[in-house]
Design an enzyme around this catalytic site. Structure first.
Site, PDB file in Angstrom:
ATOM      1  N   ILE A  48       0.816  -1.228   0.000  1.00 25.10           N
ATOM      2  CA  ILE A  48       0.000   0.000   0.000  1.00 25.10           C
ATOM      3  C   ILE A  48       0.846   1.273   0.000  1.00 25.10           C
ATOM      4  CG2 ILE A  48      -2.045  -1.088   1.004  1.00 25.10           C
ATOM      5  CD1 ILE A  48      -1.296   0.324   3.689  1.00 25.10           C
ATOM      6  N   ALA A  71      -1.338  -2.729   7.936  1.00 24.64           N
ATOM      7  CA  ALA A  71      -0.734  -1.715   8.805  1.00 24.64           C
ATOM      8  C   ALA A  71       0.588  -2.242   9.340  1.00 24.64           C
ATOM      9  CB  ALA A  71      -1.658  -1.384   9.982  1.00 24.64           C
ATOM     10  N   TYR A 135       3.431   4.150  17.280  1.00 26.73           N
ATOM     11  CA  TYR A 135       2.309   3.462  16.611  1.00 26.73           C
ATOM     12  C   TYR A 135       1.014   4.252  16.775  1.00 26.73           C
ATOM     13  CZ  TYR A 135      -1.381  -0.095  16.036  1.00 26.73           C
ATOM     14  OH  TYR A 135      -2.524  -0.780  15.682  1.00 26.73           O
TER      15      TYR A 135
HETATM   16  N1  LIG Z   1      -3.907  -6.353  16.663  1.00 30.21           N
HETATM   17  C1  LIG Z   1      -4.519  -5.509  17.501  1.00 30.21           C
HETATM   18  O1  LIG Z   1      -4.620  -5.741  18.713  1.00 30.21           O
HETATM   19  C2  LIG Z   1      -5.098  -4.216  16.959  1.00 30.21           C
HETATM   20  C3  LIG Z   1      -5.640  -3.306  17.850  1.00 30.21           C
HETATM   21  C4  LIG Z   1      -6.177  -2.119  17.347  1.00 30.21           C
HETATM   22  C5  LIG Z   1      -6.170  -1.860  15.981  1.00 30.21           C
HETATM   23  N2  LIG Z   1      -5.607  -2.771  15.149  1.00 30.21           N
HETATM   24  C6  LIG Z   1      -5.581  -2.449  13.714  1.00 30.21           C
HETATM   25  O2  LIG Z   1      -6.391  -3.395  13.025  1.00 30.21           O
HETATM   26  C7  LIG Z   1      -5.833  -3.638  11.726  1.00 30.21           C
HETATM   27  C8  LIG Z   1      -5.628  -5.131  11.532  1.00 30.21           C
HETATM   28  O3  LIG Z   1      -4.736  -5.621  12.538  1.00 30.21           O
HETATM   29  P1  LIG Z   1      -4.236  -7.140  12.536  1.00 30.21           P
HETATM   30  O4  LIG Z   1      -3.921  -7.492  13.937  1.00 30.21           O
HETATM   31  O5  LIG Z   1      -5.143  -7.987  11.728  1.00 30.21           O
HETATM   32  O6  LIG Z   1      -2.843  -6.958  11.747  1.00 30.21           O
HETATM   33  P2  LIG Z   1      -1.852  -8.066  11.161  1.00 30.21           P
HETATM   34  O7  LIG Z   1      -2.292  -9.445  11.495  1.00 30.21           O
HETATM   35  O8  LIG Z   1      -0.472  -7.612  11.509  1.00 30.21           O
HETATM   36  O9  LIG Z   1      -2.090  -7.873   9.588  1.00 30.21           O
HETATM   37  C9  LIG Z   1      -1.652  -6.755   8.904  1.00 30.21           C
HETATM   38  C10 LIG Z   1      -1.313  -7.207   7.493  1.00 30.21           C
HETATM   39  O10 LIG Z   1      -0.887  -6.070   6.755  1.00 30.21           O
HETATM   40  C11 LIG Z   1       0.263  -6.447   6.029  1.00 30.21           C
HETATM   41  N3  LIG Z   1       1.059  -5.289   5.677  1.00 30.21           N
HETATM   42  C12 LIG Z   1       2.012  -4.653   6.416  1.00 30.21           C
HETATM   43  N4  LIG Z   1       2.545  -3.657   5.699  1.00 30.21           N
HETATM   44  C13 LIG Z   1       1.919  -3.656   4.499  1.00 30.21           C
HETATM   45  C14 LIG Z   1       2.061  -2.875   3.302  1.00 30.21           C
HETATM   46  N5  LIG Z   1       2.953  -1.883   3.217  1.00 30.21           N
HETATM   47  N6  LIG Z   1       1.251  -3.152   2.255  1.00 30.21           N
HETATM   48  C15 LIG Z   1       0.375  -4.149   2.321  1.00 30.21           C
HETATM   49  N7  LIG Z   1       0.207  -4.949   3.388  1.00 30.21           N
HETATM   50  C16 LIG Z   1       0.986  -4.688   4.474  1.00 30.21           C
HETATM   51  C17 LIG Z   1       0.990  -7.397   6.943  1.00 30.21           C
HETATM   52  O11 LIG Z   1       1.939  -8.142   6.222  1.00 30.21           O
HETATM   53  P3  LIG Z   1       3.262  -8.674   7.022  1.00 30.21           P
HETATM   54  O12 LIG Z   1       2.774  -9.628   8.053  1.00 30.21           O
HETATM   55  O13 LIG Z   1       4.057  -9.311   5.920  1.00 30.21           O
HETATM   56  O14 LIG Z   1       3.899  -7.458   7.615  1.00 30.21           O
HETATM   57  C18 LIG Z   1      -0.176  -8.226   7.456  1.00 30.21           C
HETATM   58  O15 LIG Z   1      -0.492  -9.298   6.587  1.00 30.21           O
HETATM   59  C19 LIG Z   1      -4.573  -2.787  11.651  1.00 30.21           C
HETATM   60  O16 LIG Z   1      -4.879  -1.544  11.078  1.00 30.21           O
HETATM   61  C20 LIG Z   1      -4.205  -2.563  13.097  1.00 30.21           C
HETATM   62  O17 LIG Z   1      -3.448  -1.399  13.296  1.00 30.21           O
HETATM   63  C21 LIG Z   1      -5.080  -3.933  15.591  1.00 30.21           C
END
Ligand SMILES: NC(=O)c1ccc[n+]([C@@H]2O[C@H](COP(=O)([O-])OP(=O)(O)OC[C@H]3O[C@@H](n4cnc5c(N)ncnc54)[C@H](OP(=O)(O)O)[C@@H]3O)[C@@H](O)[C@H]2O)c1
Length: 300
Positions: A48, A71, A135
């Site tokens: 992205i 993200a 973050y």
């Molecule tokens: N996890 C939590 O507790 C939490 C809490 C509040 C909000 N959120 C938000 O909710 C959303 C989803 O979180 P999640 O836990 O599902 O995250 P996640 O499992 O880390 O998934 C994020 C995905 O985005 C990919 N990514 C990273 N950089 C990228 C780029 N430049 N272009 C395209 N893809 C990219 C990652 O690939 P790689 O693995 O290869 O890096 C990963 O597959 C995020 O916006 C996060 O900030 C999460």
């Protein structure tokens, strides 16, 4: 609906793909590394942070919605890596906003309770933000970018996501489960309050919000607000494992690289009153988590 999901190989991304398919949508899964299988077929490579790639891929699938779950999510690793975090969490979203405008589609993007400082939770949507770390600051900047872009926007703040899915990085729920099953003691903070959120339940709610054309900034998380310690104990109970492996610790004694909001958590009034949507409570979501773990394993 036609739904493009970025970050589709991640935890929420995979659940979003499943929930949109179940709702009858046509789904286009994208992630940084292509190839892995999702319920909607193989992930197509899309970084992205590349404006040109984003513009081309979004134009070629012509979605009604882009759901951005991509993200930089590693909170401690974010400290000292400001530039990369900004590039993914802010510039990446600006690229998606431009592609959404060009293609006449809407963008849903995810934010976090880490935009708050944890001095006065549980938080309402309009409460004052004051992120403690890189973050959280990047997500606050992302929110500002989305709002100043103009037009209708949908920002959903969530927190403490957990769940099981193939190939995802460990989340708090899986980490606790892995330790309990390996008979490993762990220390867990008693003074970080929040609403644990099962990612598949969040995906269900997000789809409802999209179908109803929700706009603005919303808090969407699990219904119950507990400490991380109490969450871990409830998880041990739900899986019939030994809760005595979970030792209490205070955040100040843990030495994490990034500061965390302590009195965090969300009030869910807007979601409940305006949309009549009800997230799962902790016990019900742990029951669904058990079923996910039976299906996908615990990631060990
Ligand atoms: N996890 C939590 O507790 C939490 C809490 C509040 C909000 N959120 C938000 O909710 C959303 C989803 O979180 P999640 O836990 O599902 O995250 P996640 O499992 O880390 O998934 C994020 C995905 O985005 C990919 N990514 C990273 N950089 C990228 C780029 N430049 N272009 C395209 N893809 C990219 C990652 O690939 P790689 O693995 O290869 O890096 C990963 O597959 C995020 O916006 C996060 O900030 C999460």
């Amino acid at each position: 609906m036609r739904v493009a999901v970025t970050g589709a190989a991640g935890l929420l991304g995979q659940k979003m793909v499943e929930s949109a398919l179940t709702g009858g949508s046509e789904v286009f899964p994208f992630d940084m590394i292509g190839g892995s299988e999702t319920a909607a077929g193989p992930v197509v490579e899309l970084d992205i942070t590349s404006a040109a790639e984003v513009r081309n891929e979004i134009a070629s699938c012509g979605p009604d919605w882009i759901v951005n779950t991509a993200a930089f999510t590693a909170v401690d690793d974010s400290e000292g890596d400001d530039r990369r975090v900004h590039e993914v969490n802010v510039v990446g979203v600006e690229n998606l906003l431009a592609a959404a405008s060009a293609g006449g589609c809407r963008l849903l993007t995810l934010s976090t309770d880490y935009v708050f400082d944890g001095s006065a939770g549980p938080y309402e949507e309009d409460d004052m933000r004051n992120p403690l770390g890189v973050y959280g600051a990047s997500k606050a900047a992302m929110e500002d970018a989305v709002i100043s872009h103009g037009g209708s926007h949908l920002i959903v703040r969530t927190m403490v996501l957990y769940g099981a899915a193939p190939g995802v990085r460990t989340n708090f729920g899986l980490w606790v489960l892995q330790n309990l099953r390996a008979d490993r003691e762990m220390t867990i903070v008693t003074d970080q309050m929040g609403n644990p959120t099962l990612a598949s339940d969040l995906a269900r709610l997000l789809l409802e919000m999209m179908e109803r054309g929700a706009e603005g900034t919303w808090h969407v998380a699990g219904r119950d607000r507990v400490s991380r310690f109490d969450f871990a104990v409830a998880l041990a109970r739900a899986f019939g494992l030994d809760k005595n492996l979970i030792r209490p610790v205070r955040t100040i004694d843990l030495g994490q690289a990034a500061d965390r909001p302590l009195e965090s958590g969300f009030t869910l009034r807007r979601l409940q009153d305006d949309l009549r949507l009800e997230p799962l409570g902790l016990d019900a979501s742990l029951g669904s988590f058990r079923a996910e773990v039976e299906r996908y394993g615990d990631g060990r």
